[in-house]
Each structure stands twice: as C-alpha cells, then as structure tokens.
Design a protein around this motif. Structure first.
Motif, PDB file in Angstrom:
ATOM      1  N   GLU A  23       0.857  -1.190   0.000  1.00  0.00           N
ATOM      2  CA  GLU A  23       0.000   0.000   0.000  1.00  0.00           C
ATOM      3  C   GLU A  23       0.887   1.232   0.000  1.00  0.00           C
ATOM      4  O   GLU A  23       2.034   1.185   0.440  1.00  0.00           O
ATOM      5  CB  GLU A  23      -0.945   0.024   1.197  1.00  0.00           C
ATOM      6  N   ALA A  24       0.349   2.329  -0.531  1.00  0.00           N
ATOM      7  CA  ALA A  24       1.085   3.591  -0.544  1.00  0.00           C
ATOM      8  C   ALA A  24       0.097   4.734  -0.669  1.00  0.00           C
ATOM      9  O   ALA A  24      -0.962   4.593  -1.289  1.00  0.00           O
ATOM     10  CB  ALA A  24       2.083   3.632  -1.707  1.00  0.00           C
ATOM     11  N   LYS A  25       0.469   5.871  -0.076  1.00  0.00           N
ATOM     12  CA  LYS A  25      -0.372   7.067  -0.214  1.00  0.00           C
ATOM     13  C   LYS A  25       0.488   8.305  -0.087  1.00  0.00           C
ATOM     14  O   LYS A  25       1.574   8.280   0.496  1.00  0.00           O
ATOM     15  CB  LYS A  25      -1.494   7.083   0.813  1.00  0.00           C
ATOM     16  N   VAL A  26      -0.021   9.388  -0.665  1.00  0.00           N
ATOM     17  CA  VAL A  26       0.626  10.694  -0.599  1.00  0.00           C
ATOM     18  C   VAL A  26      -0.316  11.629   0.147  1.00  0.00           C
ATOM     19  O   VAL A  26      -1.512  11.705  -0.160  1.00  0.00           O
ATOM     20  CB  VAL A  26       0.910  11.257  -2.005  1.00  0.00           C
ATOM     21  N   ILE A  27       0.250  12.363   1.114  1.00  0.00           N
ATOM     22  CA  ILE A  27      -0.523  13.324   1.895  1.00  0.00           C
ATOM     23  C   ILE A  27       0.088  14.702   1.692  1.00  0.00           C
ATOM     24  O   ILE A  27       1.304  14.880   1.812  1.00  0.00           O
ATOM     25  CB  ILE A  27      -0.533  12.947   3.388  1.00  0.00           C
ATOM     26  N   VAL A  28      -0.765  15.683   1.377  1.00  0.00           N
ATOM     27  CA  VAL A  28      -0.359  17.080   1.227  1.00  0.00           C
ATOM     28  C   VAL A  28      -1.289  17.918   2.094  1.00  0.00           C
ATOM     29  O   VAL A  28      -2.512  17.835   1.956  1.00  0.00           O
ATOM     30  CB  VAL A  28      -0.440  17.545  -0.248  1.00  0.00           C
ATOM     31  N   ASP A  29      -0.710  18.691   2.984  1.00  0.00           N
ATOM     32  CA  ASP A  29      -1.496  19.539   3.895  1.00  0.00           C
ATOM     33  C   ASP A  29      -2.583  18.751   4.623  1.00  0.00           C
ATOM     34  O   ASP A  29      -3.720  19.197   4.756  1.00  0.00           O
ATOM     35  CB  ASP A  29      -2.122  20.709   3.130  1.00  0.00           C
ATOM     36  N   GLY A  30      -2.233  17.547   5.068  1.00  0.00           N
ATOM     37  CA  GLY A  30      -3.159  16.732   5.842  1.00  0.00           C
ATOM     38  C   GLY A  30      -4.199  15.991   5.022  1.00  0.00           C
ATOM     39  O   GLY A  30      -5.015  15.265   5.592  1.00  0.00           O
ATOM     40  N   GLN A  52      -3.566   0.459  -3.075  1.00  0.00           N
ATOM     41  CA  GLN A  52      -3.241  -0.719  -2.277  1.00  0.00           C
ATOM     42  C   GLN A  52      -2.086  -1.402  -2.993  1.00  0.00           C
ATOM     43  O   GLN A  52      -1.165  -0.739  -3.415  1.00  0.00           O
ATOM     44  CB  GLN A  52      -4.483  -1.599  -2.119  1.00  0.00           C
ATOM     45  N   HIS A  53      -2.131  -2.665  -3.186  1.00  0.00           N
ATOM     46  CA  HIS A  53      -1.110  -3.444  -3.878  1.00  0.00           C
ATOM     47  C   HIS A  53      -0.774  -2.806  -5.231  1.00  0.00           C
ATOM     48  O   HIS A  53      -1.673  -2.424  -5.976  1.00  0.00           O
ATOM     49  CB  HIS A  53      -1.686  -4.847  -4.068  1.00  0.00           C
ATOM     50  N   GLY A 112      -2.816  -4.539  -9.755  1.00  0.00           N
ATOM     51  CA  GLY A 112      -2.345  -3.514  -8.830  1.00  0.00           C
ATOM     52  C   GLY A 112      -2.667  -2.118  -9.312  1.00  0.00           C
ATOM     53  O   GLY A 112      -3.213  -1.910 -10.389  1.00  0.00           O
ATOM     54  N   GLY A 113      -2.302  -1.155  -8.500  1.00  0.00           N
ATOM     55  CA  GLY A 113      -2.457   0.250  -8.831  1.00  0.00           C
ATOM     56  C   GLY A 113      -1.104   0.885  -9.097  1.00  0.00           C
ATOM     57  O   GLY A 113      -0.053   0.287  -8.838  1.00  0.00           O
ATOM     58  N   LEU A 114      -1.135   2.107  -9.613  1.00  0.00           N
ATOM     59  CA  LEU A 114       0.070   2.866  -9.917  1.00  0.00           C
ATOM     60  C   LEU A 114      -0.050   4.237  -9.251  1.00  0.00           C
ATOM     61  O   LEU A 114      -1.026   4.950  -9.482  1.00  0.00           O
ATOM     62  CB  LEU A 114       0.209   3.030 -11.436  1.00  0.00           C
ATOM     63  N   LEU A 115       0.923   4.572  -8.415  1.00  0.00           N
ATOM     64  CA  LEU A 115       0.972   5.878  -7.758  1.00  0.00           C
ATOM     65  C   LEU A 115       2.198   6.608  -8.268  1.00  0.00           C
ATOM     66  O   LEU A 115       3.334   6.196  -7.995  1.00  0.00           O
ATOM     67  CB  LEU A 115       1.028   5.711  -6.237  1.00  0.00           C
ATOM     68  N   LEU A 116       1.993   7.680  -9.057  1.00  0.00           N
ATOM     69  CA  LEU A 116       3.078   8.466  -9.646  1.00  0.00           C
ATOM     70  C   LEU A 116       3.348   9.697  -8.795  1.00  0.00           C
ATOM     71  O   LEU A 116       2.437  10.470  -8.505  1.00  0.00           O
ATOM     72  CB  LEU A 116       2.709   8.920 -11.055  1.00  0.00           C
ATOM     73  N   LYS A 140       4.072  14.066   1.880  1.00  0.00           N
ATOM     74  CA  LYS A 140       4.420  13.027   2.840  1.00  0.00           C
ATOM     75  C   LYS A 140       3.989  11.711   2.201  1.00  0.00           C
ATOM     76  O   LYS A 140       2.805  11.493   1.947  1.00  0.00           O
ATOM     77  CB  LYS A 140       3.705  13.216   4.178  1.00  0.00           C
ATOM     78  N   VAL A 141       4.968  10.857   1.888  1.00  0.00           N
ATOM     79  CA  VAL A 141       4.690   9.604   1.202  1.00  0.00           C
ATOM     80  C   VAL A 141       4.784   8.466   2.205  1.00  0.00           C
ATOM     81  O   VAL A 141       5.817   8.277   2.844  1.00  0.00           O
ATOM     82  CB  VAL A 141       5.676   9.386   0.029  1.00  0.00           C
ATOM     83  N   HIS A 142       3.691   7.738   2.326  1.00  0.00           N
ATOM     84  CA  HIS A 142       3.628   6.585   3.217  1.00  0.00           C
ATOM     85  C   HIS A 142       3.577   5.335   2.351  1.00  0.00           C
ATOM     86  O   HIS A 142       2.802   5.288   1.405  1.00  0.00           O
ATOM     87  CB  HIS A 142       2.359   6.638   4.077  1.00  0.00           C
ATOM     88  N   LEU A 143       4.390   4.343   2.703  1.00  0.00           N
ATOM     89  CA  LEU A 143       4.360   3.116   1.916  1.00  0.00           C
ATOM     90  C   LEU A 143       4.765   1.932   2.757  1.00  0.00           C
ATOM     91  O   LEU A 143       5.483   2.060   3.748  1.00  0.00           O
ATOM     92  CB  LEU A 143       5.297   3.224   0.708  1.00  0.00           C
ATOM     93  N   ILE A 144       4.264   0.798   2.327  1.00  0.00           N
ATOM     94  CA  ILE A 144       4.745  -0.481   2.844  1.00  0.00           C
ATOM     95  C   ILE A 144       5.327  -1.196   1.639  1.00  0.00           C
ATOM     96  O   ILE A 144       4.596  -1.626   0.744  1.00  0.00           O
ATOM     97  CB  ILE A 144       3.620  -1.301   3.500  1.00  0.00           C
ATOM     98  N   ASN A 145       6.658  -1.264   1.610  1.00  0.00           N
ATOM     99  CA  ASN A 145       7.366  -1.875   0.500  1.00  0.00           C
ATOM    100  C   ASN A 145       7.167  -3.384   0.578  1.00  0.00           C
ATOM    101  O   ASN A 145       7.257  -3.968   1.648  1.00  0.00           O
ATOM    102  CB  ASN A 145       8.851  -1.509   0.571  1.00  0.00           C
TER     103      ASN A 145
END
Length: 146
Positions: free
Chosen positions: A10-17, A24-25, A71-75, A130-135
């Motif tokens: 999973e991965a996500k990007v957070i900007v200003d909260g 996900q995968h 899966g998904g793609l997060l650029l 702020k990039v959160h990920l589980i590699n």
C-alpha cells in the motif's frame, strides 16, 4: 528521465493533511525529469513501467506486470532523482528540468499513464508531500530509457 519503482502492499501521498493519491497493492513510482527530457521519452518510460514484470506469478517468480497483478500505480514527481551526487557532500540539482517545464511534462505523463492504465493515482507536483508506503519484498528498481 529516471523512475524509481517500489513494489508496495500500500502507498499514499498526503499534502497539507489531505490524501491526494492512494493505492493498495501495486507500484509506487518516483519520477525525475531531466533538462533534455521530452514527452516521447516519457511515454517510453511509462510503457516500460507498466510492462515491467516484478510481481509474483503462479510459480512465485517475477513474471507479472502491474496490470496482471491487478495492482495500482501511484506516480510522484521527485526532482531529487536527477541530482548528481558523485562529487562533494551536497547534491547538484543542475541536471533537473526547471520547475515550470517539468510540471507541464509531468502532467502530460500522468495523462498518458491514465490513458494506458485505469488505476493511476498521483501526488501534487512541487508540493511538500508526505509519502507513506509499505514496500513489498522489499522490491525496488531504478529504470531509465534511451
């Protein structure tokens, strides 16, 4: 042009909260643009990313691409990938594309990726992300195209 691919659970990007992109995968891709890069080169790189086989197939080998793995793609834009780091103790960002031109090209590449693949999310260009990920693995590759 450089892409750093990370296979993620999973991965996500957070900007200003606020979450601006989340998968996900799939693949988290950090994309660095150089001064001489152009759209055609970027399309080749996006095509390579989408076809790159780094997901486990039925035999447990890296035989599937992101679509086959569902899966998904997060650029995420990341100019620091273009830094020269061979000399000294401070990165040289001279090879990176200037921000105004890079934003235009990045947005074109996002549009192209979305036209080729249905599960594309993004960060926000030049934002404090702020990039959160589980590699997954961890599995990480750097890709470039000629």
């Amino acid at each position: 042009m450089r892409a750093l691919l990370q296979r993620v659970l999973e991965a996500k990007v957070i900007v200003d909260g606020q979450v601006t992109g989340e998968i996900q995968h799939g693949l988290l891709v950090f994309l660095g643009l150089g001064k001489e890069d152009q759209l055609e080169k970027g399309k080749k790189l996006i095509d390579k990313i989408l076809k790159y086989r780094i997901f486990d197939d039925e035999q447990g080998k890296m035989g599937w691409n992101v679509a086959q793995a569902q899966g998904g793609l997060l650029l995420v834009s990341q100019f620091t990938l273009m830094a020269q780091t061979q000399k000294g103790l401070r990165p040289d960002f001279g090879p990176a594309m200037p921000p105004d031109a890079a934003k235009v090209l990045y947005e074109q590449l996002v549009d192209y990726a979305k036209s080729q693949f249905g599960q594309v999310q993004t960060g926000i260009f030049a934002a404090d992300m702020k990039v959160h990920l589980i590699n997954d693995g961890p599995v990480t590759f750097q890709l470039e195209v000629e």
